[in-house]
Write a protein that holds these residues in place. Structure first.
Motif, PDB file in Angstrom:
ATOM      1  N   ASP A 143       2.956  22.062  53.073  1.00 29.44           N
ATOM      2  CA  ASP A 143       2.140  21.041  53.743  1.00 29.44           C
ATOM      3  C   ASP A 143       1.144  21.693  54.688  1.00 29.44           C
ATOM      4  OD1 ASP A 143       3.527  18.969  52.487  1.00 29.44           O
ATOM      5  OD2 ASP A 143       4.951  18.748  54.149  1.00 29.44           O
ATOM      6  N   GLU A 144       1.627  22.631  55.478  1.00 29.03           N
ATOM      7  CA  GLU A 144       0.759  23.329  56.426  1.00 29.03           C
ATOM      8  C   GLU A 144      -0.342  24.088  55.698  1.00 29.03           C
ATOM      9  OE1 GLU A 144       1.003  26.817  59.831  1.00 29.03           O
ATOM     10  OE2 GLU A 144       2.849  25.841  59.171  1.00 29.03           O
ATOM     11  N   ALA A 145       0.019  24.783  54.631  1.00 33.05           N
ATOM     12  CA  ALA A 145      -0.974  25.537  53.861  1.00 33.05           C
ATOM     13  C   ALA A 145      -2.027  24.601  53.260  1.00 33.05           C
ATOM     14  CB  ALA A 145      -0.276  26.341  52.763  1.00 33.05           C
ATOM     15  N   ALA A 146      -1.599  23.423  52.790  1.00 33.67           N
ATOM     16  CA  ALA A 146      -2.539  22.465  52.203  1.00 33.67           C
ATOM     17  C   ALA A 146      -3.517  21.949  53.256  1.00 33.67           C
ATOM     18  CB  ALA A 146      -1.771  21.309  51.567  1.00 33.67           C
ATOM     19  N   ILE A 147      -3.013  21.666  54.459  1.00 31.97           N
ATOM     20  CA  ILE A 147      -3.885  21.178  55.539  1.00 31.97           C
ATOM     21  C   ILE A 147      -4.897  22.242  55.925  1.00 31.97           C
ATOM     22  CG2 ILE A 147      -3.930  20.510  57.977  1.00 31.97           C
ATOM     23  CD1 ILE A 147      -1.207  19.098  57.411  1.00 31.97           C
ATOM     24  N   VAL A 148      -4.428  23.465  56.076  1.00 28.33           N
ATOM     25  CA  VAL A 148      -5.326  24.562  56.441  1.00 28.33           C
ATOM     26  C   VAL A 148      -6.384  24.763  55.363  1.00 28.33           C
ATOM     27  CG1 VAL A 148      -5.442  27.057  56.804  1.00 28.33           C
ATOM     28  CG2 VAL A 148      -3.658  25.717  57.935  1.00 28.33           C
ATOM     29  N   GLN A 149      -5.975  24.710  54.095  1.00 28.16           N
ATOM     30  CA  GLN A 149      -6.934  24.886  52.999  1.00 28.16           C
ATOM     31  C   GLN A 149      -7.965  23.767  52.982  1.00 28.16           C
ATOM     32  OE1 GLN A 149      -7.218  27.650  51.014  1.00 28.16           O
ATOM     33  NE2 GLN A 149      -9.161  26.646  50.578  1.00 28.16           N
ATOM     34  N   GLU A 150      -7.536  22.533  53.225  1.00 31.65           N
ATOM     35  CA  GLU A 150      -8.474  21.405  53.272  1.00 31.65           C
ATOM     36  C   GLU A 150      -9.518  21.614  54.365  1.00 31.65           C
ATOM     37  OE1 GLU A 150      -8.957  18.504  51.565  1.00 31.65           O
ATOM     38  OE2 GLU A 150      -7.423  19.002  50.089  1.00 31.65           O
ATOM     39  N   LEU A 151      -9.065  22.028  55.550  1.00 33.06           N
ATOM     40  CA  LEU A 151     -10.007  22.269  56.650  1.00 33.06           C
ATOM     41  C   LEU A 151     -10.958  23.411  56.319  1.00 33.06           C
ATOM     42  CD1 LEU A 151      -7.712  21.724  59.749  1.00 33.06           C
ATOM     43  CD2 LEU A 151      -9.603  20.277  58.991  1.00 33.06           C
TER      44      LEU A 151
END
Length: 102
Positions: A16-24
């Motif tokens: 989840d954290e990796a997905a949020i960082v990638q989106e940003l």
């Protein structure tokens, strides 16, 4: 949106954290890839890009504001607790009224 992101960052998985960082990162890069370098092609109108960047900055600002408020609250609670402890320690078993001193 900030509540959802905060909840996933605090209680989600590493994915989840990796997905949020990638989106940003994707929002801030804003590159139109041609596909020749095997990167995804991003076709987004300029006005939509502006909205995405504004949303990302608002998200970061909101999370930072919440973090600062939480840190302030912790500091105040710890300061009050520390002051109470100091008052107890300074009095010991013999407390005197400061107004009666010279």
């Amino acid at each position: 949106m900030p509540v959802l992101v905060l909840e996933r960052l605090c209680f989600g998985t590493a994915d989840d954290e990796a997905a949020i960082v990638q989106e940003l990162k994707d929002v801030f890069e804003l590159a139109n890839y041609t596909g020749l370098d095997s990167l995804p092609v991003i076709q987004m109108p300029y006005s939509e890009r502006q909205k995405a960047v504004t949303m990302a900055f608002n998200l970061v600002d909101t999370l930072k504001w919440w973090s600062n408020k939480e840190t302030e609250g912790l500091f105040k609670r710890n300061s009050k607790r520390g002051k109470a402890m100091r008052n107890q320690l300074s009095c010991g078993s013999i407390c005197w009224d400061g107004s009666k001193s010279v």
